[in-house]
Write a protein that holds these residues in place. Structure first.
Motif, short mmCIF file in Angstrom:
data_model
loop_
_atom_site.label_atom_id
_atom_site.label_comp_id
_atom_site.label_asym_id
_atom_site.label_seq_id
_atom_site.Cartn_x
_atom_site.Cartn_y
_atom_site.Cartn_z
N PRO A 243 75.81 73.51 167.71
CA PRO A 243 75.59 72.76 166.57
C PRO A 243 75.40 71.26 167.10
N TYR A 244 75.44 70.89 168.38
CA TYR A 244 75.43 69.56 168.83
C TYR A 244 73.98 69.34 169.29
N THR A 245 73.06 70.31 169.86
CA THR A 245 71.85 69.95 170.48
C THR A 245 70.71 70.81 169.58
N GLU A 246 71.01 71.85 168.69
CA GLU A 246 70.08 72.87 168.09
C GLU A 246 70.41 72.89 166.72
N ALA A 247 71.07 72.23 165.95
CA ALA A 247 71.15 72.20 164.52
C ALA A 247 70.09 72.82 163.53
N ASP A 248 68.75 72.35 164.10
CA ASP A 248 67.55 72.87 163.33
C ASP A 248 67.28 74.15 163.48
N LYS A 249 68.03 74.93 164.30
CA LYS A 249 67.71 76.16 164.54
C LYS A 249 68.78 77.20 163.83
N VAL A 250 69.60 76.59 163.26
CA VAL A 250 70.47 77.30 162.55
C VAL A 250 69.69 78.36 161.13
N ASP B 275 81.29 79.37 163.72
CA ASP B 275 82.75 79.27 164.50
C ASP B 275 83.04 78.21 165.16
N CYS B 276 82.28 77.26 165.24
CA CYS B 276 82.53 75.90 165.96
C CYS B 276 82.66 74.66 164.88
N ILE B 277 83.89 74.02 165.23
CA ILE B 277 84.07 72.85 164.48
C ILE B 277 82.70 72.03 164.36
N GLY B 278 81.89 71.93 165.06
CA GLY B 278 80.62 71.04 165.13
C GLY B 278 79.56 71.19 163.97
N TYR B 279 79.87 72.61 163.45
CA TYR B 279 78.88 72.95 162.61
C TYR B 279 79.12 72.33 161.14
N SER B 280 78.36 71.84 160.42
CA SER B 280 78.60 70.76 159.32
C SER B 280 78.24 71.76 158.01
N GLU B 281 78.62 70.96 156.98
CA GLU B 281 78.43 71.54 155.60
C GLU B 281 76.77 71.57 155.47
N ALA B 282 75.91 70.57 155.92
CA ALA B 282 74.73 70.36 155.82
C ALA B 282 73.89 71.72 156.59
N MET B 283 74.56 72.06 157.84
CA MET B 283 74.06 73.22 158.34
C MET B 283 74.33 74.60 157.54
N LYS B 284 75.62 74.65 156.90
CA LYS B 284 75.89 75.72 156.11
C LYS B 284 74.79 75.80 154.94
N GLN B 285 74.57 74.58 154.39
CA GLN B 285 73.48 74.56 153.39
C GLN B 285 72.09 74.96 153.70
N ALA B 286 71.63 74.61 154.87
CA ALA B 286 70.47 74.99 155.54
C ALA B 286 70.49 76.41 155.59
N LEU B 287 71.62 77.16 156.23
CA LEU B 287 71.59 78.53 156.36
C LEU B 287 71.43 79.31 154.93
N HIS B 288 72.18 78.64 153.93
CA HIS B 288 71.93 79.41 152.39
C HIS B 288 70.76 79.40 151.85
N GLU B 289 70.03 78.19 152.28
CA GLU B 289 68.49 78.01 151.88
C GLU B 289 67.50 79.07 152.61
N ALA B 290 67.95 79.53 153.75
CA ALA B 290 67.11 80.38 154.52
C ALA B 290 67.54 81.84 154.23
N VAL B 291 68.62 82.08 153.93
CA VAL B 291 69.02 83.46 153.59
C VAL B 291 70.17 83.44 152.66
N ASP B 292 70.14 84.48 151.89
CA ASP B 292 71.21 84.65 150.80
C ASP B 292 72.41 85.60 151.31
N ILE B 293 73.24 84.99 152.16
CA ILE B 293 74.34 85.73 152.84
C ILE B 293 75.57 84.71 152.89
N PRO B 294 76.72 85.21 152.35
CA PRO B 294 77.69 84.30 152.35
C PRO B 294 78.20 83.89 153.78
N ALA B 295 78.69 82.43 153.93
CA ALA B 295 78.81 82.13 155.46
C ALA B 295 80.08 81.24 155.13
N ILE B 296 81.03 81.54 156.31
CA ILE B 296 82.26 80.64 156.50
C ILE B 296 81.93 79.68 157.39
#
Length: 77
Positions: free
Chosen positions: A11-18, A36-57
């Motif tokens: 999440p610190y050097t490759e956030a665009d690859k999420v 699973d890392c504290i470094g992942y942000s809400e914005a990264m979770k949102q980018a994940l949701h925009e890419a795939v329709d899978i629940p994320a924690i």
């Protein structure tokens, strides 16, 4: 029994690859993703949701809710 699938993305050097990693996990059959890392942000979770329709924690959310539960033990939230 479910299999654990893994994709490593910092999440610190490759956030665009999420989103790309999320797509690979979905292609492998993932039905949930844990950031699973504290470094992942809400914005990264949102980018994940925009890419795939899978629940994320999001790990930091789980930690914050756990601490809130401990702090508010016996009190109504």
């Amino acid at each position: 029994m479910k299999n654990v699938l893994v994709e490593a993305v910092s999440p610190y050097t490759e956030a665009d690859k999420v989103p790309e990693a999320a797509k690979r996990l979905k292609d492998k059959g993932a039905d949930m993703i844990v950031l699973d890392c504290i470094g992942y942000s809400e914005a990264m979770k949102q980018a994940l949701h925009e890419a795939v329709d899978i629940p994320a924690i999001l790990g930091r959310t789980v930690a914050a809710r756990f601490i809130a539960e401990l702090y508010n033990e016996g009190k109504e939230l």
